[in-house]
Design a protein around this motif. Sequence first.
Motif, mmCIF file in Angstrom:
data_model
loop_
_atom_site.group_PDB
_atom_site.id
_atom_site.type_symbol
_atom_site.label_atom_id
_atom_site.label_comp_id
_atom_site.label_asym_id
_atom_site.label_seq_id
_atom_site.Cartn_x
_atom_site.Cartn_y
_atom_site.Cartn_z
ATOM 1 N N LEU A 73 38.987 37.659 34.331
ATOM 2 C CA LEU A 73 38.909 38.206 36.588
ATOM 3 C C LEU A 73 39.531 39.900 36.492
ATOM 4 C CD1 LEU A 73 39.765 34.635 38.149
ATOM 5 C CD2 LEU A 73 37.031 36.204 37.995
ATOM 6 N N TRP A 74 40.731 39.901 36.366
ATOM 7 C CA TRP A 74 40.967 41.253 36.244
ATOM 8 C C TRP A 74 39.703 42.114 35.556
ATOM 9 C CZ3 TRP A 74 44.916 42.373 39.259
ATOM 10 C CH2 TRP A 74 45.680 43.637 39.861
ATOM 11 N N GLY A 75 40.304 41.920 33.998
ATOM 12 C CA GLY A 75 39.242 43.460 32.903
ATOM 13 C C GLY A 75 38.335 43.693 33.954
ATOM 14 N N ARG A 76 36.945 42.419 34.158
ATOM 15 C CA ARG A 76 35.802 42.625 35.056
ATOM 16 C C ARG A 76 35.629 42.834 36.837
ATOM 17 N NH1 ARG A 76 30.921 41.450 33.918
ATOM 18 N NH2 ARG A 76 29.465 40.335 35.090
ATOM 19 N N TYR A 77 37.043 42.831 36.983
ATOM 20 C CA TYR A 77 36.599 42.991 39.202
ATOM 21 C C TYR A 77 37.743 43.978 39.191
ATOM 22 C CZ TYR A 77 33.052 39.374 38.905
ATOM 23 O OH TYR A 77 31.842 38.215 38.835
ATOM 24 N N VAL A 108 34.501 44.279 47.505
ATOM 25 C CA VAL A 108 35.313 42.562 48.126
ATOM 26 C C VAL A 108 35.961 42.329 46.902
ATOM 27 C CG1 VAL A 108 35.020 40.359 48.896
ATOM 28 C CG2 VAL A 108 33.653 42.499 50.265
ATOM 29 N N ALA A 109 35.401 41.824 45.727
ATOM 30 C CA ALA A 109 35.747 40.869 44.443
ATOM 31 C C ALA A 109 37.103 42.124 43.778
ATOM 32 C CB ALA A 109 34.543 41.054 43.390
ATOM 33 N N TRP A 110 37.114 43.513 44.038
ATOM 34 C CA TRP A 110 38.617 44.448 43.679
ATOM 35 C C TRP A 110 39.369 43.627 44.468
ATOM 36 C CZ3 TRP A 110 40.861 47.967 45.377
ATOM 37 C CH2 TRP A 110 42.378 48.590 44.620
ATOM 38 N N TYR A 111 39.195 43.763 45.848
ATOM 39 C CA TYR A 111 40.269 43.374 46.238
ATOM 40 C C TYR A 111 40.711 41.687 46.504
ATOM 41 C CZ TYR A 111 40.396 47.683 49.350
ATOM 42 O OH TYR A 111 39.871 48.582 49.357
ATOM 43 N N ALA A 112 39.491 40.816 46.206
ATOM 44 C CA ALA A 112 40.335 39.438 45.863
ATOM 45 C C ALA A 112 41.124 39.282 44.229
ATOM 46 C CB ALA A 112 38.255 38.385 46.202
ATOM 47 N N VAL A 113 40.332 40.005 43.126
ATOM 48 C CA VAL A 113 41.240 39.256 42.467
ATOM 49 C C VAL A 113 42.290 39.271 41.932
ATOM 50 C CG1 VAL A 113 40.871 40.450 40.077
ATOM 51 C CG2 VAL A 113 38.475 39.570 41.469
ATOM 52 N N GLN A 114 43.162 41.064 42.842
ATOM 53 C CA GLN A 114 43.734 41.688 43.120
ATOM 54 C C GLN A 114 45.385 40.049 43.710
ATOM 55 O OE1 GLN A 114 44.775 45.666 43.360
ATOM 56 N NE2 GLN A 114 42.887 45.823 42.397
ATOM 57 N N PRO A 164 38.709 50.859 45.421
ATOM 58 C CA PRO A 164 37.929 50.439 44.543
ATOM 59 C C PRO A 164 37.212 51.592 44.009
ATOM 60 C CG PRO A 164 37.176 49.487 46.870
ATOM 61 C CD PRO A 164 38.661 50.382 46.375
ATOM 62 N N ALA A 165 37.248 53.142 44.962
ATOM 63 C CA ALA A 165 36.420 53.793 44.454
ATOM 64 C C ALA A 165 37.310 54.642 43.155
ATOM 65 C CB ALA A 165 36.510 54.797 46.372
ATOM 66 N N VAL A 166 38.194 54.321 43.077
ATOM 67 C CA VAL A 166 39.175 55.457 42.454
ATOM 68 C C VAL A 166 38.574 55.114 40.744
ATOM 69 C CG1 VAL A 166 41.418 56.151 41.175
ATOM 70 C CG2 VAL A 166 40.934 54.973 43.295
ATOM 71 N N GLU A 167 38.521 56.015 39.508
ATOM 72 C CA GLU A 167 38.168 55.594 38.639
ATOM 73 C C GLU A 167 38.680 56.422 37.683
ATOM 74 O OE1 GLU A 167 33.596 56.812 37.908
ATOM 75 O OE2 GLU A 167 32.843 55.636 39.781
ATOM 76 N N ARG A 168 39.085 56.004 36.350
ATOM 77 C CA ARG A 168 39.972 56.805 35.486
ATOM 78 C C ARG A 168 39.459 56.509 34.606
ATOM 79 N NH1 ARG A 168 43.385 54.284 38.852
ATOM 80 N NH2 ARG A 168 45.050 55.268 39.675
#
Length: 122
Positions: A54-58, A70-76, A118-122
């Motif tokens: 889940l973490w790797g995907r979302y 929403v998935a980004w926040y929910a998984v964390q 969720p907008a931060v990209e690395r």
Amino acid sequence: MRKVLTGSQLALRLLLELVSLVALAIGGYGLWADGPLPVRVLLALVLPAVAIVLWGRYAAPRRPVRDAPVAWYAVQLLVWGGAVALLAVTGRPGWALGIGAVMVLNTVVLALLGEWSPAVER
């Protein structure tokens, strides 16, 4: 100074992610204290494995699913909250409180630095 603070907080976040996997394994093993050993071991293996997927995907910085904040926040919340809750339920409330407090503090600092979104990209 800001780069050092950001880097140290991101390193702490990675460490907390690994700690949450260990907590899920410990909590999964201790969840059914009187249960059969194979089931306890299976829970100790499956819970962190599901969290990793889940973490790797979302939720990971280089995740494939980027259009689901929403998935980004929910998984964390699910992974970190689940790890803390399992520690508390399985008789380790001090560890749960300590790890949970560090997780919240780290998240707040990263949000203030603009690095927790969720907008931060690395």
